[in-house]
Design a protein around this motif. Structure first.
Motif, PDB file in Angstrom:
ATOM      1  N   LEU A   1       0.814  -1.221   0.000  1.00  0.00           N
ATOM      2  CA  LEU A   1       0.000   0.000   0.000  1.00  0.00           C
ATOM      3  C   LEU A   1       0.846   1.268   0.000  1.00  0.00           C
ATOM      4  O   LEU A   1       0.432   2.282  -0.549  1.00  0.00           O
ATOM      5  CB  LEU A   1      -0.954   0.000   1.195  1.00  0.00           C
ATOM      6  N   SER A   2       2.027   1.213   0.606  1.00  0.00           N
ATOM      7  CA  SER A   2       2.889   2.404   0.601  1.00  0.00           C
ATOM      8  C   SER A   2       3.297   2.765  -0.825  1.00  0.00           C
ATOM      9  O   SER A   2       3.531   3.932  -1.121  1.00  0.00           O
ATOM     10  CB  SER A   2       4.114   2.202   1.490  1.00  0.00           C
ATOM     11  N   LEU A   3       3.353   1.765  -1.692  1.00  0.00           N
ATOM     12  CA  LEU A   3       3.691   2.000  -3.106  1.00  0.00           C
ATOM     13  C   LEU A   3       2.461   2.286  -3.960  1.00  0.00           C
ATOM     14  O   LEU A   3       2.512   3.103  -4.874  1.00  0.00           O
ATOM     15  CB  LEU A   3       4.408   0.775  -3.679  1.00  0.00           C
ATOM     16  N   LYS A   4       1.357   1.625  -3.672  1.00  0.00           N
ATOM     17  CA  LYS A   4       0.176   1.679  -4.534  1.00  0.00           C
ATOM     18  C   LYS A   4      -0.822   2.752  -4.124  1.00  0.00           C
ATOM     19  O   LYS A   4      -1.401   3.419  -4.977  1.00  0.00           O
ATOM     20  CB  LYS A   4      -0.521   0.318  -4.542  1.00  0.00           C
ATOM     21  N   ASP A   5      -1.052   2.906  -2.823  1.00  0.00           N
ATOM     22  CA  ASP A   5      -2.102   3.801  -2.337  1.00  0.00           C
ATOM     23  C   ASP A   5      -1.724   4.312  -0.948  1.00  0.00           C
ATOM     24  O   ASP A   5      -2.211   3.804   0.063  1.00  0.00           O
ATOM     25  CB  ASP A   5      -3.436   3.047  -2.322  1.00  0.00           C
ATOM     26  N   GLU A   6      -0.869   5.304  -0.915  1.00  0.00           N
ATOM     27  CA  GLU A   6      -0.350   5.785   0.370  1.00  0.00           C
ATOM     28  C   GLU A   6      -1.439   6.313   1.307  1.00  0.00           C
ATOM     29  O   GLU A   6      -1.375   6.052   2.516  1.00  0.00           O
ATOM     30  CB  GLU A   6       0.752   6.829   0.161  1.00  0.00           C
ATOM     31  N   PRO A   7      -2.463   7.038   0.818  1.00  0.00           N
ATOM     32  CA  PRO A   7      -3.519   7.447   1.755  1.00  0.00           C
ATOM     33  C   PRO A   7      -4.218   6.254   2.429  1.00  0.00           C
ATOM     34  O   PRO A   7      -4.509   6.287   3.618  1.00  0.00           O
ATOM     35  CB  PRO A   7      -4.498   8.235   0.873  1.00  0.00           C
ATOM     36  N   ARG A   8      -4.453   5.205   1.675  1.00  0.00           N
ATOM     37  CA  ARG A   8      -5.065   3.998   2.255  1.00  0.00           C
ATOM     38  C   ARG A   8      -4.108   3.362   3.273  1.00  0.00           C
ATOM     39  O   ARG A   8      -4.532   2.899   4.338  1.00  0.00           O
ATOM     40  CB  ARG A   8      -5.405   2.998   1.142  1.00  0.00           C
ATOM     41  N   CYS A   9      -2.829   3.354   2.963  1.00  0.00           N
ATOM     42  CA  CYS A   9      -1.823   2.822   3.866  1.00  0.00           C
ATOM     43  C   CYS A   9      -1.851   3.576   5.194  1.00  0.00           C
ATOM     44  O   CYS A   9      -1.901   2.962   6.266  1.00  0.00           O
ATOM     45  CB  CYS A   9      -0.445   2.925   3.219  1.00  0.00           C
ATOM     46  N   LYS A  10      -1.851   4.878   5.124  1.00  0.00           N
ATOM     47  CA  LYS A  10      -1.872   5.696   6.340  1.00  0.00           C
ATOM     48  C   LYS A  10      -3.173   5.490   7.116  1.00  0.00           C
ATOM     49  O   LYS A  10      -3.177   5.471   8.348  1.00  0.00           O
ATOM     50  CB  LYS A  10      -1.646   7.156   6.003  1.00  0.00           C
ATOM     51  N   TYR A  11      -4.274   5.312   6.391  1.00  0.00           N
ATOM     52  CA  TYR A  11      -5.560   5.058   7.041  1.00  0.00           C
ATOM     53  C   TYR A  11      -5.525   3.737   7.814  1.00  0.00           C
ATOM     54  O   TYR A  11      -5.967   3.677   8.966  1.00  0.00           O
ATOM     55  CB  TYR A  11      -6.685   5.038   5.998  1.00  0.00           C
ATOM     56  N   LEU A  12      -5.006   2.679   7.196  1.00  0.00           N
ATOM     57  CA  LEU A  12      -4.925   1.394   7.886  1.00  0.00           C
ATOM     58  C   LEU A  12      -3.977   1.455   9.078  1.00  0.00           C
ATOM     59  O   LEU A  12      -4.236   0.835  10.115  1.00  0.00           O
ATOM     60  CB  LEU A  12      -4.507   0.278   6.921  1.00  0.00           C
ATOM     61  N   ILE A  13      -2.900   2.209   8.956  1.00  0.00           N
ATOM     62  CA  ILE A  13      -1.987   2.372  10.097  1.00  0.00           C
ATOM     63  C   ILE A  13      -2.698   3.108  11.228  1.00  0.00           C
ATOM     64  O   ILE A  13      -2.556   2.747  12.402  1.00  0.00           O
ATOM     65  CB  ILE A  13      -0.682   3.068   9.671  1.00  0.00           C
ATOM     66  N   LYS A  14      -3.488   4.103  10.888  1.00  0.00           N
ATOM     67  CA  LYS A  14      -4.279   4.823  11.905  1.00  0.00           C
ATOM     68  C   LYS A  14      -5.232   3.853  12.613  1.00  0.00           C
ATOM     69  O   LYS A  14      -5.349   3.874  13.838  1.00  0.00           O
ATOM     70  CB  LYS A  14      -5.059   5.964  11.260  1.00  0.00           C
ATOM     71  N   LEU A  15      -5.905   2.991  11.835  1.00  0.00           N
ATOM     72  CA  LEU A  15      -6.789   1.985  12.434  1.00  0.00           C
ATOM     73  C   LEU A  15      -5.998   1.015  13.315  1.00  0.00           C
ATOM     74  O   LEU A  15      -6.476   0.608  14.382  1.00  0.00           O
ATOM     75  CB  LEU A  15      -7.527   1.207  11.348  1.00  0.00           C
ATOM     76  N   ALA A  16      -4.803   0.646  12.874  1.00  0.00           N
ATOM     77  CA  ALA A  16      -3.948  -0.259  13.645  1.00  0.00           C
ATOM     78  C   ALA A  16      -3.580   0.370  14.986  1.00  0.00           C
ATOM     79  O   ALA A  16      -3.636  -0.289  16.029  1.00  0.00           O
ATOM     80  CB  ALA A  16      -2.692  -0.609  12.845  1.00  0.00           C
ATOM     81  N   ILE A  17      -3.234   1.641  14.962  1.00  0.00           N
ATOM     82  CA  ILE A  17      -2.875   2.347  16.195  1.00  0.00           C
ATOM     83  C   ILE A  17      -4.066   2.368  17.149  1.00  0.00           C
ATOM     84  O   ILE A  17      -3.924   2.076  18.338  1.00  0.00           O
ATOM     85  CB  ILE A  17      -2.377   3.779  15.881  1.00  0.00           C
ATOM     86  N   GLU A  18      -5.233   2.686  16.629  1.00  0.00           N
ATOM     87  CA  GLU A  18      -6.436   2.728  17.477  1.00  0.00           C
ATOM     88  C   GLU A  18      -6.740   1.347  18.044  1.00  0.00           C
ATOM     89  O   GLU A  18      -7.123   1.232  19.216  1.00  0.00           O
ATOM     90  CB  GLU A  18      -7.637   3.252  16.675  1.00  0.00           C
ATOM     91  N   PHE A  19      -6.565   0.306  17.253  1.00  0.00           N
ATOM     92  CA  PHE A  19      -6.808  -1.060  17.710  1.00  0.00           C
ATOM     93  C   PHE A  19      -5.867  -1.422  18.861  1.00  0.00           C
ATOM     94  O   PHE A  19      -6.291  -1.962  19.881  1.00  0.00           O
ATOM     95  CB  PHE A  19      -6.665  -2.039  16.549  1.00  0.00           C
ATOM     96  N   ILE A  20      -4.581  -1.124  18.699  1.00  0.00           N
ATOM     97  CA  ILE A  20      -3.601  -1.474  19.731  1.00  0.00           C
ATOM     98  C   ILE A  20      -3.832  -0.627  20.993  1.00  0.00           C
ATOM     99  O   ILE A  20      -3.679  -1.118  22.112  1.00  0.00           O
ATOM    100  CB  ILE A  20      -2.161  -1.317  19.207  1.00  0.00           C
ATOM    101  N   LYS A  21      -4.220   0.627  20.848  1.00  0.00           N
ATOM    102  CA  LYS A  21      -4.466   1.488  22.009  1.00  0.00           C
ATOM    103  C   LYS A  21      -5.545   0.926  22.929  1.00  0.00           C
ATOM    104  O   LYS A  21      -5.424   1.023  24.147  1.00  0.00           O
ATOM    105  CB  LYS A  21      -4.864   2.893  21.553  1.00  0.00           C
ATOM    106  N   VAL A  22      -6.585   0.339  22.357  1.00  0.00           N
ATOM    107  CA  VAL A  22      -7.696  -0.144  23.194  1.00  0.00           C
ATOM    108  C   VAL A  22      -7.571  -1.624  23.525  1.00  0.00           C
ATOM    109  O   VAL A  22      -8.383  -2.150  24.292  1.00  0.00           O
ATOM    110  CB  VAL A  22      -9.067   0.124  22.518  1.00  0.00           C
ATOM    111  N   ARG A  23      -6.600  -2.289  22.963  1.00  0.00           N
ATOM    112  CA  ARG A  23      -6.433  -3.727  23.196  1.00  0.00           C
ATOM    113  C   ARG A  23      -5.939  -4.009  24.575  1.00  0.00           C
ATOM    114  O   ARG A  23      -5.253  -3.373  25.236  1.00  0.00           O
ATOM    115  CB  ARG A  23      -5.465  -4.295  22.142  1.00  0.00           C
TER     116      ARG A  23
END
Length: 121
Positions: free
Chosen positions: A99-121
């Motif tokens: 995704l960093s090569l193909k669709d960077e905004p989507r990549c950053k969005y998924l990383i944001k979701l990953a951060i939120e997931f780990i924060k509440v885990r």
């Protein structure tokens, strides 16, 4: 592109985004930065993130394919880690690299979701 090459890129990209997030969160002590980085970027965390993404059907078919490219190419886990966890983490990194090569905004969005997931885990 080879899944392990994508994982190589994804590992660096994801870790940079996590480090940026932690610094922007106001953490300034190196020891604290490192401890928090491990919380978000460990193989166990990455495996749990990708499993969450798969369970919630957030990934497209192309993204699942990029994940599988890295997961299926992995053969050597570290001794203290389960093979499945290592494969899933490598697959997650492959997805991020893709995704960093193909669709960077989507990549950053998924990383944001990953951060939120780990924060509440």
């Amino acid at each position: 592109m080879n899944g392990l090459v994508l994982a190589y890129l994804g590992d660096a990209y994801y870790e940079l985004e996590i480090r940026r997030y932690l610094i922007e969160s106001g953490i300034t002590k190196l020891n604290e930065l490192h401890k928090n980085k491990v919380k978000y970027a460990s193989n166990e965390s990455q495996a749990s993130i990708i499993n969450h993404f798969l369970e919630t059907n957030i990934l497209s078919e192309d993204e699942i394919s990029a994940y599988k490219k890295g997961r299926n190419r992995t053969h050597n886990a570290r001794k203290q880690m389960e093979m499945v966890t290592y494969q899933q983490a490598t697959g997650f990194e492959s997805l991020i690299g893709y995704l960093s090569l193909k669709d960077e905004p989507r990549c950053k969005y998924l990383i944001k979701l990953a951060i939120e997931f780990i924060k509440v885990r």
